[in-house]
Write an enzyme that holds these catalytic residues in place. Structure first.
Site, PDB file in Angstrom:
ATOM      1  N   CYS A  96      42.409  26.278 122.369  1.00 40.01           N
ATOM      2  CA  CYS A  96      43.516  26.788 123.184  1.00 40.01           C
ATOM      3  C   CYS A  96      43.166  26.959 124.658  1.00 40.01           C
ATOM      4  CB  CYS A  96      44.004  28.133 122.617  1.00 40.01           C
ATOM      5  SG  CYS A  96      44.905  27.991 121.058  1.00 40.01           S
ATOM      6  N   ILE A  97      42.266  27.885 124.968  1.00 39.39           N
ATOM      7  CA  ILE A  97      42.080  28.283 126.363  1.00 39.39           C
ATOM      8  C   ILE A  97      41.617  27.139 127.256  1.00 39.39           C
ATOM      9  CG2 ILE A  97      40.876  29.881 127.905  1.00 39.39           C
ATOM     10  CD1 ILE A  97      40.896  31.919 125.699  1.00 39.39           C
TER      11      ILE A  97
END
Length: 423
Positions: A264-265
């Site tokens: 994600c990040i």
């Protein structure tokens, strides 16, 4: 739009998002079929073997007993009431969104789409994808969204390894092309999720996911940059964060580290900045955060060089033990792990590397295997420097501090000790 179906739900993509979704739906009594292009994944699941950290073999066997089946044939879509797409959306080598798996999944759905079907995209993407990319492909066969079939977006919120929050007790955001599409998606998820939150539409639901992870990305970059100068001015940043965290309003703690990793990040904010750049507008916050977080592995290696220098040693020829090479603690997932960049930089400077990770049996850096320590405490005694990258629960930090010649803790988890230095 009523219809009779032989399958309640087809989950396309049986990875860290799709498999938990299939498990929860099957446990709630839905007839679930999982569709994946990997024959290895399909055969493993049908034999009761899990390939996902958060799903045990026993849970897969329970799914099979509840009627779950994994297949690699897209024709199963024709008999489904709902189809949820959970395929990966990585970046290209140039940092642009790679929707190849989404296109393939949507083409499969379009080829077998029948009236009355609900289609939901869960794969992270930029705002407008569901309406501008998915919708035209599904309508090309003559069926109309909101009239003949439903289409919605619902961002995945899976946090691998989180013992407190899973699919069922994490609120599910849904946004449809039309109000009826939203209601149809809500009705599906309410069968196995405790709370469903309606967005105004697909774009708002798509943006919600990117906002969540961009918020984390930017705040991690903030504390990472602070960590680079706090040591110079004699400030224990970890203690400052602890003190600030006691404020009951207006502050959420974030912590520095050797870089950001995972699904994600490091990825999701790029989808947002890609969309913004396509409008000709600079998105400096995200680009700056990316720059800061990407240089953390080099910062870690520079700090490691300083610690070795304090011992009168150069990086070249020093034995360095890396502890934990996954992107977060207590899982085996190595996607985008900063450990790789740390290792590459250490090797480039001539270090002799060894690693220990209870979740990773074999690890390669630059195409070459890295020696794996059998006993991390003995390895720490033999190493000139030990770098803690992930504090897996199998690693006893107090024992580690007692055994290591020098311990560089990039996660701030160790107690104060004469041989421990924190990032």
């Amino acid at each position: 739009m009523s219809r009779s179906s032989t399958v309640d739900l087809v989950v396309v993509g049986l990875g860290y998002v799709g498999l938990p979704l299939a498990r929860s739906a099957a446990a709630a009594g839905l007839k679930v079929v999982g569709l994946d292009r990997s024959r290895r994944v399909v055969e493993g699941l049908n034999a009761g073997r899990s390939h996902v950290d958060d799903i045990s073999d026993a849970e897969v066997r329970a799914m099979l007993e509840q009627g779950f089946e994994a297949v690699d044939r897209a024709d199963v879509i024709a008999g489904a009431a709902a189809v949820v797409v959970c395929v990966p959306t990585p970046l290209t080598e140039h940092g642009a969104p790679d929707l190849g798996a989404v296109h393939a999944a949507v083409d499969d759905i379009a080829a077998h789409l029948t009236a009355g079907t609900l289609v939901v995209l869960e794969s992270t993407t930029y705002p407008g994808t569901t309406d501008e990319v998915v919708r035209p492909r599904l309508e090309a066969g003559g069926l109309r969204v909101g009239i003949d079939f439903h289409l919605a977006f619902s961002p995945e919120r899976i946090d691998p390894g989180n013992p407190s929050f899973g699919l069922e007790n994490t609120p599910k955001v849904v946004g449809g092309i039309t109000a009826d599409c939203t209601k149809a998606a809500r009705a599906l998820y309410e069968r196995f999720v405790n709370r469903v939150v309606e967005a105004k539409g697909t774009r708002e639901a798509e943006m919600a996911k990117l906002l969540e992870n961009t918020y984390r990305h930017v705040n991690i970059a903030l504390v990472n940059e602070m960590s680079m100068f706090c040591r110079e001015i004699g400030v224990d940043l970890w203690d400052a964060i602890r003190c600030a965290s006691t404020k009951p309003f207006g502050f959420a703690p974030f912590y520095p580290g050797p870089g950001v990793g995972g699904h994600c990040i490091p990825i999701d904010p790029n989808y947002l900045s890609y969309k913004v750049r396509s409008l000709g507008i600079p998105f400096r916050f995200v680009e700056l955060a990316q720059e800061i977080n990407q240089r953390m592995p080099v910062h870690v290696v520079n700090r490691a060089a300083d610690l070795l220098n304090d011992q009168g040693k150069a990086v070249r020829g020093s034995r360095v033990l890396l502890l934990g090479v996954t992107y977060k603690p207590d899982i085996s997932d190595q996607r985008e792990s900063p450990a790789l960049a740390v290792a590459e930089n250490l090797l480039a400077r001539g270090a002799e590397l060894v690693y220990f990770d209870p979740r990773v049996e074999d690890w390669q850096v630059a195409g070459a295997p890295v020696e794996r320590a059998g006993d991390y405490l003995a390895a720490a005694e033999a190493a000139d420097l030990t770098i803690l990258l992930q504090p897996h629960r199998e690693i006893d930090l107090d024992e580690l501090a007692d055994h290591a010649r020098a311990l560089f803790d990039t996660r701030g988890k160790s107690a104060d000790h004469p041989r421990v230095v924190k990032l």
